[in-house]
Design a protein around this motif. Structure first.
Motif, PDB file in Angstrom:
ATOM      1  N   LYS A  64     -16.754  17.570  11.892  1.00 12.50           N
ATOM      2  CA  LYS A  64     -15.563  18.177  12.478  1.00 12.50           C
ATOM      3  C   LYS A  64     -14.541  18.378  11.372  1.00 12.50           C
ATOM      4  CE  LYS A  64     -11.950  17.399  16.002  1.00 12.50           C
ATOM      5  NZ  LYS A  64     -12.186  18.592  16.854  1.00 12.50           N
ATOM      6  N   THR A  65     -13.945  19.565  11.308  1.00 13.47           N
ATOM      7  CA  THR A  65     -12.943  19.870  10.293  1.00 13.47           C
ATOM      8  C   THR A  65     -11.549  19.814  10.917  1.00 13.47           C
ATOM      9  OG1 THR A  65     -14.497  21.254   9.049  1.00 13.47           O
ATOM     10  CG2 THR A  65     -12.150  21.571   8.619  1.00 13.47           C
ATOM     11  N   VAL A  66     -10.650  19.099  10.261  1.00 13.43           N
ATOM     12  CA  VAL A  66      -9.289  18.904  10.753  1.00 13.43           C
ATOM     13  C   VAL A  66      -8.316  19.432   9.704  1.00 13.43           C
ATOM     14  CG1 VAL A  66      -7.581  17.208  11.526  1.00 13.43           C
ATOM     15  CG2 VAL A  66     -10.017  16.845  12.024  1.00 13.43           C
ATOM     16  N   SER A  67      -7.330  20.216  10.123  1.00 12.58           N
ATOM     17  CA  SER A  67      -6.289  20.710   9.220  1.00 12.58           C
ATOM     18  C   SER A  67      -5.194  19.657   9.097  1.00 12.58           C
ATOM     19  CB  SER A  67      -5.691  22.016   9.754  1.00 12.58           C
ATOM     20  OG  SER A  67      -6.644  23.063   9.680  1.00 12.58           O
ATOM     21  N   ILE A  68      -4.840  19.334   7.859  1.00 12.70           N
ATOM     22  CA  ILE A  68      -3.873  18.274   7.581  1.00 12.70           C
ATOM     23  C   ILE A  68      -2.638  18.896   6.933  1.00 12.70           C
ATOM     24  CG2 ILE A  68      -3.500  16.072   6.417  1.00 12.70           C
ATOM     25  CD1 ILE A  68      -5.726  15.926   8.458  1.00 12.70           C
ATOM     26  N   PRO A  69      -1.425  18.587   7.409  1.00 10.98           N
ATOM     27  CA  PRO A  69      -0.207  19.172   6.828  1.00 10.98           C
ATOM     28  C   PRO A  69      -0.067  18.863   5.343  1.00 10.98           C
ATOM     29  CG  PRO A  69       0.279  18.116   8.925  1.00 10.98           C
ATOM     30  CD  PRO A  69      -1.138  17.748   8.585  1.00 10.98           C
ATOM     31  N   LYS A  70       0.670  19.716   4.671  1.00 12.71           N
ATOM     32  CA  LYS A  70       0.792  19.674   3.215  1.00 12.71           C
ATOM     33  C   LYS A  70       1.286  18.331   2.693  1.00 12.71           C
ATOM     34  CE  LYS A  70       3.157  22.006  -0.611  1.00 12.71           C
ATOM     35  NZ  LYS A  70       4.127  23.047  -0.974  1.00 12.71           N
ATOM     36  N   HIS A  71       2.256  17.719   3.348  1.00  8.29           N
ATOM     37  CA  HIS A  71       2.853  16.484   2.840  1.00  8.29           C
ATOM     38  C   HIS A  71       2.439  15.263   3.656  1.00  8.29           C
ATOM     39  CE1 HIS A  71       5.344  18.548  -0.102  1.00  8.29           C
ATOM     40  NE2 HIS A  71       5.674  19.425   0.830  1.00  8.29           N
ATOM     41  N   TRP A  72       1.258  15.312   4.237  1.00  9.63           N
ATOM     42  CA  TRP A  72       0.810  14.210   5.091  1.00  9.63           C
ATOM     43  C   TRP A  72       0.444  12.966   4.289  1.00  9.63           C
ATOM     44  CZ3 TRP A  72      -4.021  11.710   6.055  1.00  9.63           C
ATOM     45  CH2 TRP A  72      -4.076  10.972   7.259  1.00  9.63           C
ATOM     46  N   SER A  73       0.714  11.812   4.870  1.00  5.91           N
ATOM     47  CA  SER A  73       0.168  10.559   4.357  1.00  5.91           C
ATOM     48  C   SER A  73      -0.354   9.765   5.551  1.00  5.91           C
ATOM     49  CB  SER A  73       1.226   9.748   3.605  1.00  5.91           C
ATOM     50  OG  SER A  73       2.237   9.293   4.486  1.00  5.91           O
ATOM     51  N   GLY A  74      -1.420   9.032   5.331  1.00  7.90           N
ATOM     52  CA  GLY A  74      -1.989   8.256   6.428  1.00  7.90           C
ATOM     53  C   GLY A  74      -3.374   7.759   6.089  1.00  7.90           C
TER      54      GLY A  74
END
Length: 286
Positions: A64-74
């Motif tokens: 599964k491919t998930v789009s992650i925001p540019k400045h994400w941390s986690g």
């Protein structure tokens, strides 16, 4: 008038580029090579909004491919042996996030859990990422950057299935007592400040590796094994997409990644420990 229109046009163009830059996202492809279904979970860091997807089911052999925001941390992890009780409450034997649902909705993994941790577009525009066994271990995991333009962009992870070889004091057994499903950290098991890097041991000078963290480090040289294991466990890349693979084959992964010559100081896996993966997999069905 023409100059004013030209100025407005320039401003609008700059704003458009700025907007596009802000909405640019990284692509995280989550791959399940385990023999059973897993349930990946996501937790965003402080001051970072939770993702639209915080947990889902992923069958064996699927991705599964998930789009992650540019400045994400986690962080990302995999839950195992999950299901619903008679009231419809969802829970997992390992790495449960306690939400009672497939979605984790802002809750993190209950240790022990193998964690992939990310800070995207950090200092110098670099992504910082690692695979951590500080909270224990439940699944093999591999993180591979793709298409990066800066930084070392090395693969990292823990390719070996450590559950079968877990020290007896750290083992988490199935409900029926047959087989080990996870391996605790020494901190969780003993609550000793020496293992937790807390109280009088809260600095890099006072907290070093233990015999338990060295068990993890020996098998998985690039993974975090205790709180101050930064020098050999944090990796960087820029403008990359990422593949996160659960239960990768150590031999296959080594063959594929050997051609990368990523320049990392430590090998991705200690080859003398590879037998633990196949030995335990044959008995656990993972």
């Amino acid at each position: 008038m023409d100059r004013r229109l030209l100025l407005y046009g320039t401003i609008l163009t700059l704003l458009a580029f700025s907007f596009l830059s802000e909405i640019h996202s990284a692509s995280f492809k989550i791959v399940n090579k385990c023999r059973r279904t897993i349930w990946p979970g996501f937790l965003s860091g402080a001051n970072t909004p939770q993702l639209p997807t915080t947990g889902f089911s992923l069958r064996s052999g699927k991705s599964k491919t998930v789009s992650i925001p540019k400045h994400w941390s986690g962080r990302i992890w995999g839950r195992t042996l999950c299901g619903e009780d008679s009231t419809g409450k969802f829970s997992c034997t390992t790495a449960d996030c306690g939400s009672g649902k497939v979605e984790c909705t802002g809750s993190g993994a209950k240790p022990p859990a193998t964690l992939a941790e990310f800070t995207l577009n950090g200092d110098g525009g670099l992504d910082f990422y690692d695979v951590s066994l500080v909270d224990g271990y439940n699944l093999p995991m591999l993180v591979v950057p793709r298409g990066g333009t800066g930084g070392g962009c090395s693969a990292t992870g823990c390719l070996v299935d450590l559950n079968g070889a877990c020290p007896s004091a750290l083992r988490v057994a199935r409900e029926n007592g047959r087989g080990t499903v996870a391996c605790r950290s020494a901190c969780e098991t003993f609550a000793d400040p020496r293992f937790c890097c807390s109280e009088a041991y809260s600095t890099p000078d006072t907290c070093g590796p233990s015999i338990y963290s060295l068990f993890f480090k020996y098998a998985c040289p690039r993974a975090y094994s205790y709180a101050y294991d930064d020098k050999t466990s944090t990796y960087t890349c820029a403008s990359a997409d990422y593949m996160i693979i659960f239960c990768p084959s150590p031999y296959t992964s080594q063959k594929l990644l050997g051609a990368r010559k990523d320049g990392a100081q430590l090998p991705l896996v200690n080859k003398t420990t590879m037998y633990m993966a196949s030995q335990h997999a044959s008995s656990s069905g993972r």
